[in-house]
Design an enzyme around this catalytic site. Structure first.
Site, PDB file in Angstrom:
ATOM      1  N   HIS A 219      98.883  78.126 -16.718  1.00  0.00           N
ATOM      2  CA  HIS A 219      99.949  76.884 -17.035  1.00  0.00           C
ATOM      3  C   HIS A 219      99.005  75.612 -17.532  1.00  0.00           C
ATOM      4  O   HIS A 219      97.902  75.632 -17.246  1.00  0.00           O
ATOM      5  CB  HIS A 219     100.853  76.622 -15.898  1.00  0.00           C
ATOM      6  CG  HIS A 219     100.351  76.048 -14.683  1.00  0.00           C
ATOM      7  ND1 HIS A 219     100.207  76.944 -13.499  1.00  0.00           N
ATOM      8  CD2 HIS A 219      99.815  74.824 -14.378  1.00  0.00           C
ATOM      9  CE1 HIS A 219      99.656  76.016 -12.643  1.00  0.00           C
ATOM     10  NE2 HIS A 219      99.422  74.900 -13.017  1.00  0.00           N
TER      11      HIS A 219
ATOM     12  N   ARG B 168     102.193  65.301 -16.040  1.00  0.00           N
ATOM     13  CA  ARG B 168     102.884  64.393 -15.440  1.00  0.00           C
ATOM     14  C   ARG B 168     103.949  63.934 -16.171  1.00  0.00           C
ATOM     15  O   ARG B 168     103.854  63.607 -17.406  1.00  0.00           O
ATOM     16  CB  ARG B 168     102.144  63.312 -14.533  1.00  0.00           C
ATOM     17  CG  ARG B 168     100.894  63.537 -13.965  1.00  0.00           C
ATOM     18  CD  ARG B 168     100.095  62.665 -13.441  1.00  0.00           C
ATOM     19  NE  ARG B 168      99.121  63.008 -12.593  1.00  0.00           N
ATOM     20  CZ  ARG B 168      97.780  63.591 -12.880  1.00  0.00           C
ATOM     21  NH1 ARG B 168      97.635  63.579 -14.151  1.00  0.00           N
ATOM     22  NH2 ARG B 168      97.214  63.852 -11.853  1.00  0.00           N
TER      23      ARG B 168
ATOM     24  N   GLU C  79     103.936  73.290 -16.349  1.00  0.00           N
ATOM     25  CA  GLU C  79     103.997  72.722 -15.081  1.00  0.00           C
ATOM     26  C   GLU C  79     104.350  71.327 -15.195  1.00  0.00           C
ATOM     27  O   GLU C  79     103.316  70.500 -15.772  1.00  0.00           O
ATOM     28  CB  GLU C  79     103.015  73.111 -14.076  1.00  0.00           C
ATOM     29  CG  GLU C  79     103.150  72.419 -12.838  1.00  0.00           C
ATOM     30  CD  GLU C  79     102.110  72.460 -11.818  1.00  0.00           C
ATOM     31  OE1 GLU C  79     102.165  71.786 -10.949  1.00  0.00           O
ATOM     32  OE2 GLU C  79     101.173  73.060 -12.101  1.00  0.00           O
TER      33      GLU C  79
ATOM     34  N   ASN D 121     106.175  62.446  -9.683  1.00  0.00           N
ATOM     35  CA  ASN D 121     105.848  61.883  -8.281  1.00  0.00           C
ATOM     36  C   ASN D 121     107.105  61.109  -8.147  1.00  0.00           C
ATOM     37  O   ASN D 121     107.597  60.244  -9.063  1.00  0.00           O
ATOM     38  CB  ASN D 121     104.865  60.897  -8.577  1.00  0.00           C
ATOM     39  CG  ASN D 121     103.453  61.897  -8.736  1.00  0.00           C
ATOM     40  OD1 ASN D 121     103.160  62.705  -7.790  1.00  0.00           O
ATOM     41  ND2 ASN D 121     102.668  61.827  -9.940  1.00  0.00           N
TER      42      ASN D 121
ATOM     43  N   ARG E  36      91.835  58.919 -25.061  1.00  0.00           N
ATOM     44  CA  ARG E  36      92.070  60.361 -25.668  1.00  0.00           C
ATOM     45  C   ARG E  36      91.378  61.391 -24.926  1.00  0.00           C
ATOM     46  O   ARG E  36      90.202  61.195 -24.188  1.00  0.00           O
ATOM     47  CB  ARG E  36      91.647  60.387 -27.058  1.00  0.00           C
ATOM     48  CG  ARG E  36      92.362  59.508 -28.197  1.00  0.00           C
ATOM     49  CD  ARG E  36      92.145  59.783 -29.524  1.00  0.00           C
ATOM     50  NE  ARG E  36      90.828  60.039 -29.867  1.00  0.00           N
ATOM     51  CZ  ARG E  36      90.129  60.795 -30.830  1.00  0.00           C
ATOM     52  NH1 ARG E  36      91.329  61.500 -31.621  1.00  0.00           N
ATOM     53  NH2 ARG E  36      88.970  60.713 -31.255  1.00  0.00           N
TER      54      ARG E  36
ATOM     55  N   HIS F 124      97.799  68.425 -27.056  1.00  0.00           N
ATOM     56  CA  HIS F 124      98.947  68.652 -27.204  1.00  0.00           C
ATOM     57  C   HIS F 124      99.144  70.159 -26.519  1.00  0.00           C
ATOM     58  O   HIS F 124      98.121  70.917 -26.516  1.00  0.00           O
ATOM     59  CB  HIS F 124      99.478  68.776 -28.585  1.00  0.00           C
ATOM     60  CG  HIS F 124      98.645  69.765 -29.718  1.00  0.00           C
ATOM     61  ND1 HIS F 124      97.417  69.277 -30.471  1.00  0.00           N
ATOM     62  CD2 HIS F 124      98.521  71.090 -29.732  1.00  0.00           C
ATOM     63  CE1 HIS F 124      97.016  70.437 -31.171  1.00  0.00           C
ATOM     64  NE2 HIS F 124      97.499  71.489 -30.728  1.00  0.00           N
TER      65      HIS F 124
ATOM     66  N   HIS G  46      99.519  77.599 -27.428  1.00  0.00           N
ATOM     67  CA  HIS G  46      98.492  77.096 -27.066  1.00  0.00           C
ATOM     68  C   HIS G  46      98.247  75.738 -26.313  1.00  0.00           C
ATOM     69  O   HIS G  46      99.435  75.021 -26.548  1.00  0.00           O
ATOM     70  CB  HIS G  46      97.252  77.447 -28.090  1.00  0.00           C
ATOM     71  CG  HIS G  46      97.504  76.126 -29.139  1.00  0.00           C
ATOM     72  ND1 HIS G  46      98.027  76.762 -30.410  1.00  0.00           N
ATOM     73  CD2 HIS G  46      97.200  74.797 -29.273  1.00  0.00           C
ATOM     74  CE1 HIS G  46      97.907  75.533 -31.177  1.00  0.00           C
ATOM     75  NE2 HIS G  46      97.465  74.297 -30.620  1.00  0.00           N
TER      76      HIS G  46
ATOM     77  N   GLU H 295      92.717  75.811 -27.208  1.00  0.00           N
ATOM     78  CA  GLU H 295      92.405  75.322 -28.346  1.00  0.00           C
ATOM     79  C   GLU H 295      91.180  74.160 -28.101  1.00  0.00           C
ATOM     80  O   GLU H 295      91.765  73.085 -27.228  1.00  0.00           O
ATOM     81  CB  GLU H 295      93.463  74.898 -29.191  1.00  0.00           C
ATOM     82  CG  GLU H 295      92.794  74.120 -30.734  1.00  0.00           C
ATOM     83  CD  GLU H 295      93.559  73.457 -31.533  1.00  0.00           C
ATOM     84  OE1 GLU H 295      93.398  72.874 -32.645  1.00  0.00           O
ATOM     85  OE2 GLU H 295      94.953  73.565 -31.250  1.00  0.00           O
TER      86      GLU H 295
ATOM     87  N   HIS I 293      95.982  69.390 -15.659  1.00  0.00           N
ATOM     88  CA  HIS I 293      94.992  70.481 -15.618  1.00  0.00           C
ATOM     89  C   HIS I 293      95.432  71.366 -16.303  1.00  0.00           C
ATOM     90  O   HIS I 293      96.701  71.762 -16.679  1.00  0.00           O
ATOM     91  CB  HIS I 293      94.713  70.858 -14.373  1.00  0.00           C
ATOM     92  CG  HIS I 293      95.851  71.437 -13.401  1.00  0.00           C
ATOM     93  ND1 HIS I 293      96.595  70.589 -12.522  1.00  0.00           N
ATOM     94  CD2 HIS I 293      96.521  72.302 -13.335  1.00  0.00           C
ATOM     95  CE1 HIS I 293      97.529  71.286 -12.037  1.00  0.00           C
ATOM     96  NE2 HIS I 293      97.621  72.296 -12.569  1.00  0.00           N
TER      97      HIS I 293
END
Length: 325
Positions: free
Chosen positions: A16, A20, A76, A80, A100, A104, A175, A239, A266
């Site tokens: 995954h 956020r 995912e 919060n 940056r 995506h 991806h 990617e 992550h």
């Protein structure tokens, strides 16, 4: 003496991508609009956050009916508590200077013109429409937090030009793109440490960047119909985008998404045996963000890649025969 546990990287899955979000209701609605389904929700009220896991789950989906951590191409969403009512809270989408890093996620669709029209009709804004710029075969839609979602076709553009319908049950979460400073270091990490295979290299010398696409062997698309793009039918592809010259700039670095301002969190790899996998990573002298023995959550670990991006390590539930949570 107990047998030494072993781990086989060829069984790993790029499970995954964690993002956020400010308002989970709006975010879940968007991802459901592009065909994903909420397959699990984990609530941690004591820590004041919830996790929403979404994936393509129609009968024809790659991982239809599988448990959360026995899949590739899962999104995912982390919420919060309280951010939805905070007027000052804003997500870093990873594409704005000087923050940056993450670029995506990407979905592949059956008929790209019809799919883009359907999304536009639902009221969502585009960073890039098919008709914008020079690259007329891809588009980027914006989710409610401004994250970019690339849209690519599973068939050539000309083959779908006159098609006005689209079937979301055929879509794939193809991806996730992250920018890397030094392509050699990043490729070595993801191939030799994480066990991925380099699927394709796409150089663009005119624009001075190169894209590298990696994935796990277990994720190969099988039985690809004639005229279909095998790579676009995959899920769980990573990617890496390398802008030429960044590797020689000692002061240059990308934003990992976990420092302020936060956004992307992550990527996650599910493994056959988490204890053996973490011991393998230890033997390879990885940089740890969190070992299994650290903190309260003893069933997840986090490795740092060469750019400081977090790579979560979790147990594949099917192979363990029990749920992680």
């Amino acid at each position: 003496m107990a047998a030494t546990k072993t781990t086989d990287p060829s069984t790993y899955k790029l499970n995954h991508t964690m993002l956020r979000v400010k308002d989970p209701k709006e975010s879940v609605k968007f991802y459901e609009t592009i065909g994903l389904k909420q397959i699990r929700k984990l609530q941690f009220p004591e820590a004041k956050f919830d996790l929403y896991f979404l994936a393509y789950d129609s009968p024809s989906a790659v991982s239809a009916g599988a448990s959360v951590f026995d899949r590739e191409g899962v999104i995912e969403l982390t919420h919060n508590y309280g951010t939805e009512s905070d007027p000052n809270y804003k997500i870093n989408n990873g594409n704005t200077e000087p923050h940056r890093g993450f670029g995506h996620t990407c979905i592949s669709v059956d008929n790209i013109q019809a799919a883009c029209q359907r999304i536009e009709d639902a009221g969502y804004k585009f960073q890039k429409k098919l008709t914008d710029g020079r690259m007329r075969h891809i588009a980027f839609v914006l989710d409610p937090d401004g994250y970019w979602v690339e849209i690519i076709g599973q068939r050539p553009l000309e083959a779908t030009a006159d098609v006005t319908t689209t079937d979301v049950t055929t879509y794939r979460m193809n991806h996730t793109m992250i920018r890397v400073k030094d392509s050699e270091k990043a490729l070595k990490f993801y191939q030799e440490v994480m066990g991925m295979t380099l699927l394709r290299t796409a150089p663009n010398d005119a624009a001075k960047f190169t894209n590298f696409f990696l994935g796990y062997a277990a994720g190969n698309a099988q039985n690809v119909p004639e005229g279909m793009n095998k790579e676009a039918l995959r899920e769980g592809v990573l990617e890496l985008t390398w802008n030429h010259g960044t590797e020689s700039d000692a002061e240059f670095s990308y934003h990992d998404g976990n420092k302020e301002p936060q956004g992307f969190g992550h990527i996650c790899v599910s493994v056959d045996d988490i204890d053996a996998a973490c011991q393998r990573f230890e033997d390879l002298n990885v940089n740890w963000k969190k070992r299994l023995t650290d903190g309260r959550m003893k069933n997840v670990a986090f490795v740092l890649d060469p750019d400081g991006y977090w790579v979560e390590i979790v147990q594949n539930e099917r192979l363990a025969g029990k749920p992680n949570f």
